[in-house]
Scaffold this motif. Structure first.
Motif, PDB file in Angstrom:
ATOM      1  N   CYS B  75       0.856  -1.193   0.000  1.00 41.97           N
ATOM      2  CA  CYS B  75       0.000   0.000   0.000  1.00 41.97           C
ATOM      3  C   CYS B  75       0.889   1.240   0.000  1.00 41.97           C
ATOM      4  CB  CYS B  75      -0.900   0.008   1.226  1.00 41.97           C
ATOM      5  SG  CYS B  75      -1.892   1.503   1.325  1.00 41.97           S
ATOM      6  N   LEU B  76       0.568   2.203  -0.834  1.00 44.25           N
ATOM      7  CA  LEU B  76       1.336   3.443  -0.912  1.00 44.25           C
ATOM      8  C   LEU B  76       0.947   4.412   0.186  1.00 44.25           C
ATOM      9  CD1 LEU B  76       0.490   3.525  -4.599  1.00 44.25           C
ATOM     10  CD2 LEU B  76       2.855   3.958  -3.965  1.00 44.25           C
ATOM     11  N   ALA B  77      -0.182   4.124   0.845  1.00 44.69           N
ATOM     12  CA  ALA B  77      -0.780   5.075   1.798  1.00 44.69           C
ATOM     13  C   ALA B  77      -1.073   6.406   1.119  1.00 44.69           C
ATOM     14  CB  ALA B  77       0.113   5.258   3.020  1.00 44.69           C
ATOM     15  N   TYR B  91      -9.302   5.255   5.973  1.00 42.22           N
ATOM     16  CA  TYR B  91      -8.440   4.129   5.632  1.00 42.22           C
ATOM     17  C   TYR B  91      -7.007   4.327   6.121  1.00 42.22           C
ATOM     18  CZ  TYR B  91      -5.496   1.083   2.856  1.00 42.22           C
ATOM     19  OH  TYR B  91      -4.551   0.179   2.475  1.00 42.22           O
ATOM     20  N   GLY B  92      -6.467   5.528   5.923  1.00 47.60           N
ATOM     21  CA  GLY B  92      -5.061   5.784   6.260  1.00 47.60           C
ATOM     22  C   GLY B  92      -4.783   5.476   7.722  1.00 47.60           C
ATOM     23  N   ARG B  93      -5.733   5.864   8.552  1.00 48.54           N
ATOM     24  CA  ARG B  93      -5.595   5.621   9.985  1.00 48.54           C
ATOM     25  C   ARG B  93      -5.638   4.119  10.277  1.00 48.54           C
ATOM     26  NH1 ARG B  93      -3.012   6.328  13.791  1.00 48.54           N
ATOM     27  NH2 ARG B  93      -3.966   5.881  15.788  1.00 48.54           N
ATOM     28  N   LEU B  94      -6.559   3.434   9.617  1.00 48.53           N
ATOM     29  CA  LEU B  94      -6.685   1.991   9.827  1.00 48.53           C
ATOM     30  C   LEU B  94      -5.408   1.282   9.379  1.00 48.53           C
ATOM     31  CD1 LEU B  94      -8.653  -0.304  10.698  1.00 48.53           C
ATOM     32  CD2 LEU B  94      -9.244  -0.532   8.289  1.00 48.53           C
ATOM     33  N   HIS B 306       1.551  18.134 -10.720  1.00 52.83           N
ATOM     34  CA  HIS B 306       1.353  16.829 -10.095  1.00 52.83           C
ATOM     35  C   HIS B 306       0.947  17.067  -8.656  1.00 52.83           C
ATOM     36  CE1 HIS B 306       1.803  12.742  -8.771  1.00 52.83           C
ATOM     37  NE2 HIS B 306       2.606  13.152  -7.806  1.00 52.83           N
ATOM     38  N   SER B 307      -0.318  16.816  -8.383  1.00 50.23           N
ATOM     39  CA  SER B 307      -0.807  17.035  -7.027  1.00 50.23           C
ATOM     40  C   SER B 307      -0.417  15.842  -6.171  1.00 50.23           C
ATOM     41  CB  SER B 307      -2.324  17.199  -7.056  1.00 50.23           C
ATOM     42  OG  SER B 307      -2.794  17.508  -5.767  1.00 50.23           O
ATOM     43  N   PRO B 308       0.449  16.043  -5.186  1.00 52.62           N
ATOM     44  CA  PRO B 308       0.862  14.903  -4.359  1.00 52.62           C
ATOM     45  C   PRO B 308      -0.354  14.319  -3.622  1.00 52.62           C
ATOM     46  CG  PRO B 308       2.305  16.785  -4.007  1.00 52.62           C
ATOM     47  CD  PRO B 308       1.151  17.282  -4.800  1.00 52.62           C
ATOM     48  N   CYS B 309      -0.293  13.031  -3.382  1.00 48.61           N
ATOM     49  CA  CYS B 309      -1.390  12.364  -2.675  1.00 48.61           C
ATOM     50  C   CYS B 309      -1.628  13.001  -1.321  1.00 48.61           C
ATOM     51  CB  CYS B 309      -1.068  10.894  -2.492  1.00 48.61           C
ATOM     52  SG  CYS B 309      -0.691  10.108  -4.041  1.00 48.61           S
ATOM     53  N   SER B 310      -0.501  13.365  -0.668  1.00 46.15           N
ATOM     54  CA  SER B 310      -0.632  13.940   0.662  1.00 46.15           C
ATOM     55  C   SER B 310      -1.351  15.279   0.598  1.00 46.15           C
ATOM     56  CB  SER B 310       0.750  14.112   1.293  1.00 46.15           C
ATOM     57  OG  SER B 310       1.645  14.678   0.357  1.00 46.15           O
ATOM     58  N   LEU B 311      -1.309  15.925  -0.552  1.00 48.40           N
ATOM     59  CA  LEU B 311      -1.997  17.203  -0.699  1.00 48.40           C
ATOM     60  C   LEU B 311      -3.470  16.981  -1.035  1.00 48.40           C
ATOM     61  CD1 LEU B 311      -1.346  20.329  -0.794  1.00 48.40           C
ATOM     62  CD2 LEU B 311      -1.381  20.088  -3.269  1.00 48.40           C
ATOM     63  N   GLN B 312      -3.724  16.193  -2.095  1.00 45.45           N
ATOM     64  CA  GLN B 312      -5.110  16.075  -2.549  1.00 45.45           C
ATOM     65  C   GLN B 312      -5.929  15.074  -1.743  1.00 45.45           C
ATOM     66  OE1 GLN B 312      -5.873  14.414  -6.416  1.00 45.45           O
ATOM     67  NE2 GLN B 312      -3.837  13.556  -6.643  1.00 45.45           N
ATOM     68  N   HIS B 313      -5.310  13.977  -1.334  1.00 45.40           N
ATOM     69  CA  HIS B 313      -6.087  12.981  -0.579  1.00 45.40           C
ATOM     70  C   HIS B 313      -5.882  13.127   0.928  1.00 45.40           C
ATOM     71  CE1 HIS B 313      -6.741  11.372  -4.490  1.00 45.40           C
ATOM     72  NE2 HIS B 313      -5.492  10.983  -4.648  1.00 45.40           N
ATOM     73  N   GLY B 314      -4.614  13.362   1.326  1.00 47.15           N
ATOM     74  CA  GLY B 314      -4.311  13.472   2.747  1.00 47.15           C
ATOM     75  C   GLY B 314      -4.903  14.747   3.328  1.00 47.15           C
ATOM     76  N   GLN B 315      -4.574  15.890   2.691  1.00 48.41           N
ATOM     77  CA  GLN B 315      -5.050  17.173   3.225  1.00 48.41           C
ATOM     78  C   GLN B 315      -6.324  17.639   2.542  1.00 48.41           C
ATOM     79  OE1 GLN B 315      -2.070  20.156   4.229  1.00 48.41           O
ATOM     80  NE2 GLN B 315      -0.441  18.806   3.503  1.00 48.41           N
ATOM     81  N   LYS B 316      -6.800  16.877   1.559  1.00 51.07           N
ATOM     82  CA  LYS B 316      -8.044  17.203   0.839  1.00 51.07           C
ATOM     83  C   LYS B 316      -7.999  18.605   0.223  1.00 51.07           C
ATOM     84  CE  LYS B 316     -10.086  13.453   2.806  1.00 51.07           C
ATOM     85  NZ  LYS B 316      -9.303  12.341   2.243  1.00 51.07           N
ATOM     86  N   LEU B 317      -6.856  18.932  -0.372  1.00 54.43           N
ATOM     87  CA  LEU B 317      -6.710  20.275  -0.955  1.00 54.43           C
ATOM     88  C   LEU B 317      -6.656  20.206  -2.483  1.00 54.43           C
ATOM     89  CD1 LEU B 317      -4.145  21.859   1.563  1.00 54.43           C
ATOM     90  CD2 LEU B 317      -6.615  22.255   1.424  1.00 54.43           C
TER      91      LEU B 317
END
Lengths: 355, 425, 511
Positions: B75-77, B91-94, B306-317
């Motif tokens: 998993c890339l998280a 999911y990330g927390r789980l 390139h929107s990093p995952c941590s930006l678009q999915h993690g921080q929902k930005l």
């Protein structure tokens, strides 16, 4: 709707006797399309007495009628409520019945744009080879309970069972229809028809008769006018007659003694090289051919073009009629036939020998 | 979904959290559609739904061994699944809970343990990482091309603004960003300077802790968090208004400090405050009047973001940076499947090189498809990873707004990247 | 008459009416089967350890679970064929699975069988823009097709709510519908050719590149056959031109019956909307929490009416529809301001099922279709039954074609909740049949509605189904225990449900 009669029990009895004796039945309705398919022999079984509209609820867009109901009666009832059978079933004779339209599965000019006969069948009641009366499908728009035996019956030429009742989805009639004519070469016509079909245009028929390219538009008045501006072409007066003549094969193209072939190919396929006279319908997907070229050549050329060929009228009715099936597929057809009609009493040989 | 966690587990806060996450999942499977690894492998076990099930059975007491570990490792998280999930499953927390649990149950082979240990003792420490990086950069010219590409060329530091403003924001000291690309922090400081804000580096801070935390060394990760809180706190008390983070992977971690330290009585309150103050630099900019910013070289610049995952999915930005760049006058090129991860994902590119490489190739193709002049991103990991595979210069988007830089000059650096293999899949 | 010869030994919980243990696969044979499959599959493509099998124990209907004996993940047609041949030779059941998003348990594994995942078949093989078709592998996601042809101005019309994730192979197996099938039809209306493997490993192609293929319409017959007849390995879908314009009108009602009347009025006016959807208050609130579409959360019901086609026609119809809404007592109605808002309106509707997961830990989704005219009456009755059972029901439906999706909210962790839910679900479906409808409009029978098949079909019709199944799969190895119940099962179900000659819903007119 006074012209109704339920003779399911008599039909069932006739099937029971045939199943018992093993003497095949030759099923017919109004007889308008009895020329279609392979010639068969057997005791006649007519559904013509089993007639009448069972239910018609315009608000539900569904009509249920008995197999022997004349198509004229059904279409008249629908017209009264400003609705229609959208697949425009060819009558090919005034006596045409609903059962015949469904058993042959033929569709008219609107087919490529709204769907074929089978697309509008919601449910059927039938008699199987064991003389049981069974219902499949239903009278609602969506129904996926059980195998789709209702659609399996469409175009099966009565080889799987005797249709008793059919429920169909109907559609509102379009507010306006307009037919335009353009003069094109055959390949140009095929190309143009397919370019139009890729665009959001309100097409409801598209045909090329060797001279003119006829395109029918339908829908709200404003929509039809807007599409006319985009497509261009002269307005055809008496358009209804034209499309009726095409559907009923009164068009001059169909005259003459030569065998009539129906060649189905992917719509954008350029003209096929088979000598004869061609008429292109269904936006390129159905091509009529008047030709005495041998069946093997026509069949091979159609297959090479990605399609198949049917000897629709004339020629040798005991020889090649329908495109041959791959061996595995034919064997599967035979097993399906056995499942529905174990004694092989329904129209044996009508579609393929041994089926 | 039905869950049957043991009573003993359900009585712990972690068990309760896991149970509530699991029960929010209705097993619809929408998540698989946007999961990068499921897209590559087509195995339910490599989809979020499958991993949730693996974690569930482990927490319910069923055998969980190396296979569960393998699929959790893969998993890339990236948390694309969280964006897709209509049921709101965290999911990330789980996954973090699941990874910690499997770490206790399954012993990794020694080489694997050493590898992970090395990553944990080098990467998060700026000085150690700098030494390793400089050695690698020195040897770069002698290495085979495939290795060479993955080592970023040295970048000279640029100067920070001298002026001091009343308005102050705090920077994250971080770990690998300064050694690899010191210009990012400097550019951030210059951009904020234009807006009348001073960016302050607090002494004593360091790595955000995400790398350790997601590598199954959660206590190490929390220790990094505590260090940063300690470093920032005096500045917070003296009026710093935000923590402006320009690495979205770190940002998402800092924003979770409050949750992660909620059981730590001596840090819980401060961690909460810090998380509330943490902002991605795009959030900072979005709130400011940006008229004073006059980025150089616009007009000719076509940017693929390139929107990093941590930006678009993690921080929902999702979409925020894009709108800032567009309003600054940049032309953004379309990027197909922009929700997908580039395969960098923290230490993923080192631990799962094959999957990471496939994702990288996909992403580079997608980013290059609109023929951009430069690729912008918002996280150092993605930046270095993408640059290893493309000759188009990859920059932190804040550098594009930097009044001191010109987009044209970016070209030189991109040209240094030698691509011997064609970028195809 | 060929009845199904092999059954899953373990029926799902709550459905344990009959158990017919025909496990002919002993542990020793299992090892032999594994060895045989290892010879034909790559190493990572065969799962046999419990740890790996568990996540495959259910599909989108997680209430029913069954651990498969093995999971095969082939990625070539030849591998699929080899798996089928190996299983057929040994009499091992095979259950095919796509994305596992089905809601009727159609891909529920067999404990003595192989679960055959087609998820790796995710390539679009050919796009034929001129003929408006695409040839795709079965594991391709429904939405991926439309995305891949969008640049040509084309799209694939059927759009089940799970279109982001569901596979086209699964769509064909279930004859999936969607919010736009009122105008554009179900899967069966939108495919042109199928290739499938029989359980014996024979590759058969039905339909064709040209319309109306010769022979029986096996293309239609295969569609919706729930994986009982063959394993689909390739599909040619039809593509339609994207409409020039699509616009959606949202109307809110303070009474579900008024919304039902508005649906009838629109159809009655001769309008065929591209989609006509209803959501009740519970569903509205759940969906709103996820998408923030601006749904009126205090409305008792909302209707979403999409009109598409030529620009001028859409404009005309919007006015007509809004007038109808007003006449039917809508408390508000407005047109989506832009494409973004239109997408948002639909996003909420499409995510409504899983979003209901925010209201309760579990939901049980029904799929009955009824004649539209009974909409209000059936809804009222569902409301009463919901109150009687003490289980909340959120209603989401394709109002235009009378396809209801009552979602029964329950908590699987509470003992007895699932059983009560099943009983309520069964009653809802039986109500649908009683008013002239069907137990499933688009989700398939699967394992979930198998008992209700006994109510919808006569014993002889069911026997006919079995005979047809026998024509394809004489040993009954493909997806056993699904879609068509055995007559014995029906006899037992009937005995349970009709006591002393009492029929369900005696007050309702029979059709």
């Amino acid at each position: 709707m006074t012209d109704t009669n339920d003779s399911a029990d008599q039909l069932r009895e006739q099937v029971r006797v045939a199943a018992h004796s093993g003497v095949p039945l030759q099923i017919s309705g109004g007889g308008s399309k009895s020329f279609y398919g392979r010639a068969t022999v057997g005791t006649p079984l007519s559904t013509i007495a089993h007639r009448g509209i069972v239910t018609y609820d315009p608000g539900e867009l569904v009509i249920t009628a008995r197999a022997g109901t004349p198509l004229t009666q059904i279409e008249a009832a629908l017209a009264e409520k400003n609705q229609m059978l959208a697949f425009e079933p060819p009558y090919l004779g005034e006596s045409a019945t609903l059962g015949g339209a469904i058993a042959t599965g033929l569709s008219g000019p609107r087919r490529p744009y709204v769907g074929a006969a089978r697309d509008f069948v919601l449910g059927v009641k039938l008699i199987n080879g064991q003389a049981e009366i069974l219902s499949f499908g239903g009278q609602v728009m969506k129904n996926v309970a059980g195998y789709d035996v209702a659609r399996l019956m469409v175009g099966a030429l009565g080889t799987l069972g005797v249709l008793l009742e059919i429920s169909l989805k109907v559609l509102p009639r379009p507010a306006t229809e307009l037919t335009l004519v353009q003069h094109r070469t055959p390949n140009e016509a095929i190309e143009v028809m397919n370019i139009w079909a890729r665009r959001p245009l309100p097409l409801s028929a598209c045909c090329y008769d060797g001279d003119g390219l006829y395109v029918r538009l339908c829908g709200a008045d404003s929509a039809v006018r807007a599409a006319h501006d985009k497509i261009g072409g002269e307005i055809l007066t008496n358009a209804q007659n034209f499309w009726h003549a095409l559907r009923e094969q009164f068009h001059a193209f169909f005259d003459g003694p030569l065998p009539l072939w129906r060649v189905a190919v992917p719509p954008a396929r350029p003209s096929l090289r088979i000598p004869g006279k061609w008429l292109i319908d269904w936006g390129g997907a159905q091509r009529w051919l008047k030709s005495d070229t041998d069946a093997a050549t026509i069949c091979r050329t159609a297959a090479e073009g990605g399609g198949h060929a049917t000897l629709f009228r004339g020629g040798d009715r005991g020889g090649y009629i329908f495109h041959p099936l791959a061996p595995g597929l034919l064997a599967l057809h035979q097993r399906i036939k056995n499942a529905m009609d174990p004694q092989h009493i329904f129209n044996p040989g009508k579609m393929y020998p041994n089926l | 979904m039905q869950t049957t966690l043991s009573d003993s587990l359900r009585s712990t806060p972690l068990g309760q959290e896991a149970d509530s996450i699991l029960r929010a999942c209705v097993h619809c499977g929408f998540c698989a559609a946007t999961c990068p690894t499921y897209g590559l492998l087509g195995d339910e076990l490599d989809s979020p739904r499958g991993r949730i099930y693996l974690i569930k059975q482990m927490l319910e007491g069923a055998t969980a061994g190396q296979n569960t570990q393998l699929h959790l490792d893969r998993c890339l998280a990236c948390r694309a699944c969280e964006t897709t999930c209509p049921s709101g499953v965290r999911y990330g927390r789980l996954l973090d809970i699941g990874r910690a649990a499997i770490e206790q149950r399954v012993r990794r082979p020694l080489p694997e343990q050493i590898k992970r240990h090395l990553l944990r003792v080098v990467i998060p420490y700026e000085r150690r990482f700098t030494v390793v990086l400089r050695v690698a950069q020195t040897l770069r010219a002698f290495l085979p091309p495939t290795w060479r590409r993955s080592i970023p060329p040295p970048q000279l530091p640029t100067s920070w603004p001298r002026s001091s403003h009343e308005r102050k924001m705090l920077a994250l000291a971080g770990c690998v960003q300064t050694p690899i690309a010191p210009n990012i922090d400097a550019a951030t400081a210059r951009v904020l300077d234009c807006l009348g804000i001073s960016l302050v580096r607090a002494s004593g801070g360091g790595c955000c802790g995400a790398l350790s935390y997601h590598l199954g060394a959660q206590e190490d990760g929390l220790e990094f968090a505590r260090r940063n809180i300690d470093a920032w706190w005096p500045h917070v008390e003296s009026g710093a208004e935000a923590i402006a983070i320009n690495a979205s992977g770190c940002g998402v971690m800092v924003k979770e400090y409050g949750h992660l330290l909620r059981e730590d009585p001596s840090y819980a309150e401060r961690a909460d405050r810090i998380s509330a103050m943490a902002m991605d630099i795009s959030e900072v900019l979005a709130k400011e009047n940006r008229a004073a910013l006059a980025p150089a070289g616009i007009g000719t610049a076509r940017i693929a973001f390139h929107s990093p995952c941590s930006l678009q999915h993690g921080q929902k930005l999702a979409g925020l940076v894009e709108s800032i760049l567009e309003s600054a006058g940049f032309e953004l090129t379309p990027v197909p499947d922009g929700h997908l991860c580039c395969g960098s994902a923290g230490s993923y590119s080192l631990l799962q090189p094959e999957l990471s490489r496939q994702l990288l190739l996909q992403r580079v193709l997608a980013l290059e498809s609109g023929q951009p002049t430069a690729i912008g991103t918002a996280n150092i990991g993605c930046l270095a990873h993408l640059q290893s595979r493309t000759s188009v210069p990859v920059r932190h988007w804040i550098e594009l707004l930097d009044p001191g830089a010109s987009v044209v000059s970016l070209r030189d650096e991109g040209a240094q990247v030698e691509l011997t293999e064609p970028t195809t899949l | 008459m060929g009845a199904i010869m092999i059954y899953c030994p373990n029926s799902p919980p709550g459905k344990t009416i009959m158990k017919t243990p025909v496990t002919n696969v002993q542990p020793r044979n299992r090892r032999e089967l594994i060895a045989a499959l290892q010879r034909v599959l790559p190493s990572q493509a065969l799962l046999s350890e419990t740890e790996d099998l568990r996540p495959y124990e259910c599909d989108g209907l997680s209430a029913y679970c069954e651990l498969p004996m093995l999971v095969a993940l082939p990625d070539t047609v030849e591998q699929v064929r080899a798996v089928l041949v190996a299983c057929h030779e040994r009499g091992v059941p095979v259950v095919a699975r796509g994305a596992g998003t089905g809601l009727s348990g159609g891909a529920l594994p067999c404990s003595n069988g192989v679960l055959l995942s087609l998820a790796k078949f995710n390539r679009i093989l050919e796009i034929d823009a001129a003929n408006r078709t695409a040839r795709v592998q079965p594991g391709v996601r429904n939405l991926a097709i439309s995305q891949a042809v969008a640049h040509l101005g084309l799209y694939y019309a059927p759009d089940p709510s799970s279109q982001i994730a569901c596979s086209i192979g699964g769509n064909v197996a279930e004859n999936a519908g969607g919010v736009h099938c009122l105008k554009y039809g179900l899967t069966v209306h939108n495919i042109q050719m199928l290739s499938f493997l029989t359980i014996e490993g024979e590759l058969i192609t039905v339909g064709g590149a040209a319309l109306d293929a010769p022979g029986y319409d096996l293309l239609a017959f295969m569609t919706g056959s729930e994986g009982l007849l063959g394993v689909i390995v390739e599909i040619t879908v039809k593509l339609l031109p994207q409409p020039e314009r699509a616009q959606v009108v949202l109307a809110a009602f303070d009474d579900v019956e008024k919304a039902g009347a508005a649906v009838a009025a629109i159809i009655g006016a001769g309008i065929v909307p591209a989609g006509l959807e209803m959501m009740d208050n519970l569903a509205i609130r759940a969906a709103e929490q996820f998408v923030h579409a601006g749904y009126p959360v205090d409305a008792e019901a909302i209707l979403l009416c999409e009109l598409d086609g030529v620009n001028e026609e859409v404009s005309e119809q919007i006015l007509q529809v809004r007038e109808i809404f007003q006449q039917c007592g809508a408390t508000e109605s407005h047109t989506a301001r832009d494409e973004r808002e239109r997408a948002l309106f639909w996003a909420g509707r499409k995510a409504a099922f899983p979003a209901v997961g925010r209201l309760a830990p579990d939901y049980y989704c029904m799929d009955g279709t009824i004649p539209r005219k009974h909409l209000a009456r059936v809804l009222r009755r569902i409301g009463e039954m919901s109150a009687e059972a003490g289980l909340a029901v959120a209603n989401v439906f394709h109002a235009g074609d009378g396809n209801l999706h009552p979602l029964i909210l329950y908590d699987a962790n509470k003992p007895g909740d699932l059983e009560r839910t099943e009983r309520l679900g069964a009653k809802i479906l039986e109500l649908c049949v009683a008013v002239g409808g069907t137990i499933t409009g688009e989700h398939g029978v699967g394992v979930e509605k198998i008992n209700q098949m006994c109510i919808q079909f006569s014993a002889s019709a069911l026997a006919q189904f079995h005979a047809l199944k026998h024509a394809f799969d004489p040993r009954g190895l493909l997806n056993p225990g699904k879609a068509v119940p055995t007559l014995q099962r029906c006899a037992e179900y009937g005995a349970m449900h009709v006591h002393g000659g009492k029929v369900l819903f005696p007050d309702l007119e029979r059709f």
